[in-house]
Design an enzyme around this catalytic site. Structure first.
Site, PDB file in Angstrom:
ATOM      1  N   CYS A 112       0.241 -64.505 -14.218  1.00  0.00           N
ATOM      2  CA  CYS A 112       0.324 -65.971 -14.103  1.00  0.00           C
ATOM      3  C   CYS A 112      -0.030 -66.687 -15.398  1.00  0.00           C
ATOM      4  CB  CYS A 112      -0.583 -66.469 -12.989  1.00  0.00           C
ATOM      5  SG  CYS A 112      -0.293 -65.649 -11.428  1.00  0.00           S
ATOM      6  N   HIS A 235      -2.705 -74.015 -13.521  1.00  0.00           N
ATOM      7  CA  HIS A 235      -1.859 -73.068 -12.789  1.00  0.00           C
ATOM      8  C   HIS A 235      -1.973 -73.381 -11.295  1.00  0.00           C
ATOM      9  CE1 HIS A 235      -0.090 -69.594 -11.103  1.00  0.00           C
ATOM     10  NE2 HIS A 235      -1.217 -68.941 -10.868  1.00  0.00           N
ATOM     11  N   ASN A 265       2.618 -70.673  -5.200  1.00  0.00           N
ATOM     12  CA  ASN A 265       2.223 -70.101  -6.492  1.00  0.00           C
ATOM     13  C   ASN A 265       3.426 -69.362  -7.091  1.00  0.00           C
ATOM     14  OD1 ASN A 265       1.227 -68.551  -8.583  1.00  0.00           O
ATOM     15  ND2 ASN A 265      -0.551 -67.789  -7.463  1.00  0.00           N
TER      16      ASN A 265
HETATM   17  O1  UT7 Z   1      -2.101 -66.626  -9.425  1.00  0.00           O
HETATM   18  C1  UT7 Z   1      -3.259 -65.918  -9.168  1.00  0.00           C
HETATM   19  C2  UT7 Z   1      -3.122 -65.258  -7.836  1.00  0.00           C
HETATM   20  N1  UT7 Z   1      -4.055 -65.406  -6.833  1.00  0.00           N
HETATM   21  C3  UT7 Z   1      -4.844 -66.440  -6.488  1.00  0.00           C
HETATM   22  O2  UT7 Z   1      -4.973 -67.429  -7.118  1.00  0.00           O
HETATM   23  C4  UT7 Z   1      -5.585 -66.305  -5.197  1.00  0.00           C
HETATM   24  C5  UT7 Z   1      -7.026 -66.714  -5.281  1.00  0.00           C
HETATM   25  N2  UT7 Z   1      -7.623 -66.636  -3.981  1.00  0.00           N
HETATM   26  C6  UT7 Z   1      -7.358 -67.529  -2.987  1.00  0.00           C
HETATM   27  O3  UT7 Z   1      -6.586 -68.456  -3.174  1.00  0.00           O
HETATM   28  C7  UT7 Z   1      -8.092 -67.371  -1.699  1.00  0.00           C
HETATM   29  O4  UT7 Z   1      -8.979 -66.287  -1.791  1.00  0.00           O
HETATM   30  C8  UT7 Z   1      -7.178 -67.180  -0.447  1.00  0.00           C
HETATM   31  C9  UT7 Z   1      -6.436 -68.475  -0.138  1.00  0.00           C
HETATM   32  C10 UT7 Z   1      -6.183 -66.073  -0.707  1.00  0.00           C
HETATM   33  C11 UT7 Z   1      -8.031 -66.840   0.777  1.00  0.00           C
HETATM   34  O5  UT7 Z   1      -9.059 -67.795   0.902  1.00  0.00           O
HETATM   35  P1  UT7 Z   1     -10.588 -67.308   1.117  1.00  0.00           P
HETATM   36  O6  UT7 Z   1     -11.404 -68.534   1.211  1.00  0.00           O
HETATM   37  O7  UT7 Z   1     -10.907 -66.354   0.017  1.00  0.00           O
HETATM   38  O8  UT7 Z   1     -10.515 -66.613   2.504  1.00  0.00           O
HETATM   39  P2  UT7 Z   1     -10.704 -65.050   2.934  1.00  0.00           P
HETATM   40  O9  UT7 Z   1      -9.735 -64.177   2.229  1.00  0.00           O
HETATM   41  O10 UT7 Z   1     -12.144 -64.706   2.834  1.00  0.00           O
HETATM   42  O11 UT7 Z   1     -10.287 -65.143   4.441  1.00  0.00           O
HETATM   43  C12 UT7 Z   1     -10.930 -65.982   5.392  1.00  0.00           C
HETATM   44  C13 UT7 Z   1     -10.347 -65.690   6.752  1.00  0.00           C
HETATM   45  C14 UT7 Z   1     -10.320 -64.201   7.089  1.00  0.00           C
HETATM   46  O12 UT7 Z   1     -10.605 -64.066   8.467  1.00  0.00           O
HETATM   47  P3  UT7 Z   1     -12.067 -63.599   8.979  1.00  0.00           P
HETATM   48  O13 UT7 Z   1     -12.283 -62.266   8.342  1.00  0.00           O
HETATM   49  O14 UT7 Z   1     -12.993 -64.656   8.479  1.00  0.00           O
HETATM   50  O15 UT7 Z   1     -11.889 -63.566  10.459  1.00  0.00           O
HETATM   51  C15 UT7 Z   1      -8.903 -63.803   6.817  1.00  0.00           C
HETATM   52  O16 UT7 Z   1      -8.486 -62.696   7.578  1.00  0.00           O
HETATM   53  O17 UT7 Z   1      -8.973 -66.115   6.802  1.00  0.00           O
HETATM   54  C16 UT7 Z   1      -8.155 -65.042   7.257  1.00  0.00           C
HETATM   55  N3  UT7 Z   1      -6.832 -65.170   6.661  1.00  0.00           N
HETATM   56  C17 UT7 Z   1      -5.836 -65.862   7.233  1.00  0.00           C
HETATM   57  N4  UT7 Z   1      -5.757 -66.543   8.388  1.00  0.00           N
HETATM   58  C18 UT7 Z   1      -4.595 -67.137   8.668  1.00  0.00           C
HETATM   59  C19 UT7 Z   1      -6.405 -64.663   5.477  1.00  0.00           C
HETATM   60  N5  UT7 Z   1      -5.114 -65.009   5.269  1.00  0.00           N
HETATM   61  C20 UT7 Z   1      -4.746 -65.747   6.354  1.00  0.00           C
HETATM   62  C21 UT7 Z   1      -3.560 -66.394   6.710  1.00  0.00           C
HETATM   63  N6  UT7 Z   1      -3.531 -67.088   7.875  1.00  0.00           N
HETATM   64  N7  UT7 Z   1      -2.447 -66.376   5.940  1.00  0.00           N
END
Ligand code: UT7
Length: 310
Positions: A112, A235, A265
């Site tokens: 990215c 970004h 993204n």
């Molecule tokens: O260009 C660079 C590439 N990457 C990035 O910039 C990504 C950077 N990271 C992020 O944007 C965030 O970490 C995410 C948006 C991907 C996730 O947010 P988070 O606050 O880190 O949440 P998490 O991964 O800890 O997940 C929280 C909950 C989990 O459930 P439990 O374990 O709390 O029950 C996940 O399983 O959200 C759940 N979850 C979803 N629920 C519904 C994860 N993905 C989804 C989804 N829909 N698509």
């Protein structure tokens, strides 16, 4: 005279994949995606549209905007992690298609942050008078490496391309400062084997820390203060990460670019695509101080402070 952007262009596929469509395909919700990422929809390229096609369309627009011809280009740099195939490079494919017969060509792999790496590489050739016009493209067809059964990543990404022609601009305008960096120890947090894999939490923490820091560093290196910044293009990875960098720079909401709701993204394409939309919307004027800041797999990061205008 400094290097700056002489022209810009973008291309996004016409197919819009909404959050509702994803709700029907996997265990997710429009509400979760909007709240956690800021994404409402993304563009997805069809099977006949590969990375090189999108790069070509964006490049054509940038060349036209710069008021040059393809034959005026000395070097083509394409930043992508989703090339049509491992080689030949996408840059050579579009060199042929554009008829840029005087241009050397190579691809850049910095995920990215790739467009930042491309622009700063181009700046070196321009400011040493080695070359006059360099085409830099950030392009990604992430849909082809997305695991559509993995809700952690499938909701985040979109396809598209953004391009710029880099060349000399008038005194006082152009690139004022930059920062590029990498931390290979974090490579395990975001990588591709068959599909893209990500530890979202770790990438999130890194991004919040690095975006603010790099943005502050380039402002200081340019001899400016935060209140002299007119516009920030971060970004477009997650609205919460973008907001944290805006808050770090103490900028009002209207001074930060936001296109993530429309495109998701798009990796290396996100900053140039946003730039094109912001210029069309009149959000950037000549002599504005603009900061670009990106981060991504590698891990890598890059920031640029420039004074807008030719
Ligand atoms: O260009 C660079 C590439 N990457 C990035 O910039 C990504 C950077 N990271 C992020 O944007 C965030 O970490 C995410 C948006 C991907 C996730 O947010 P988070 O606050 O880190 O949440 P998490 O991964 O800890 O997940 C929280 C909950 C989990 O459930 P439990 O374990 O709390 O029950 C996940 O399983 O959200 C759940 N979850 C979803 N629920 C519904 C994860 N993905 C989804 C989804 N829909 N698509």
């Amino acid at each position: 005279m400094s290097a700056g952007l002489l022209g810009v262009g973008k291309f996004v596929p016409s197919y819009i994949m909404t959050n509702e469509e994803l709700e029907n395909r996997m265990d997710t919700s429009d509400e979760w995606i909007r709240t956690m990422t800021g994404i409402e929809e993304r563009r997805i390229a069809d099977d006949d549209t590969n990375t090189s096609h999108m790069a070509y369309y964006a490049a054509q627009n940038a060349i036209e905007d710069a008021g040059i011809t393809a034959e005026d280009i000395d070097l083509i740099l394409v930043a992508t992690v989703t090339p049509d195939r491992p080689f030949p490079a996408v840059s050579t494919m579009i060199q042929h298609k554009l008829g840029a017969k005087n241009a050397a060509a190579m691809d850049i792999s910095a995920a990215c942050s790739g467009f930042m790496y491309g622009i700063i590489t181009a700046q070196q050739f321009i400011e040493t008078n080695a070359y006059e016009h360099i085409l830099v493209v950030g392009v990604e067809k992430l849909s082809k490496i997305t695991d559509w059964d993995d809700r952690n990543t499938a909701v985040l990404f979109g396809d598209g391309a953004g391009a710029a022609v880099v060349g000399k601009v008038s005194e006082g305008r152009g690139i004022l400062s930059f920062e590029l960096g990498a931390d290979g120890s974090g490579g395990k947090y975001l990588y591709q084997d068959d599909y893209l894999h990500m530890n979202g939490r770790e990438v999130f923490k890194f991004a919040v820390r690095q975006m603010g820091l790099s943005a502050e560093n380039v402002i200081e290196k340019a001899g400016l203060t935060k209140d002299e910044v007119d516009y920030l293009i971060p970004h477009q990875a997650n609205i919460r990460i973008m907001e944290s960098s805006r808050e770090k720079l103490e900028l009002p909401i209207e001074k930060m670019s936001k296109t993530i709701h429309k495109y998701g993204n798009t990796s290396a394409a996100s900053i140039p695509i946003s730039l094109v939309d912001d210029l069309i919307d009149g959000k950037i004027k000549d002599d504005d101080v603009v900061v670009f800041v990106g981060f991504g797999g590698g891990l890598t990061w890059g920031a640029i402070c420039l004074r807008w205008g030719r």
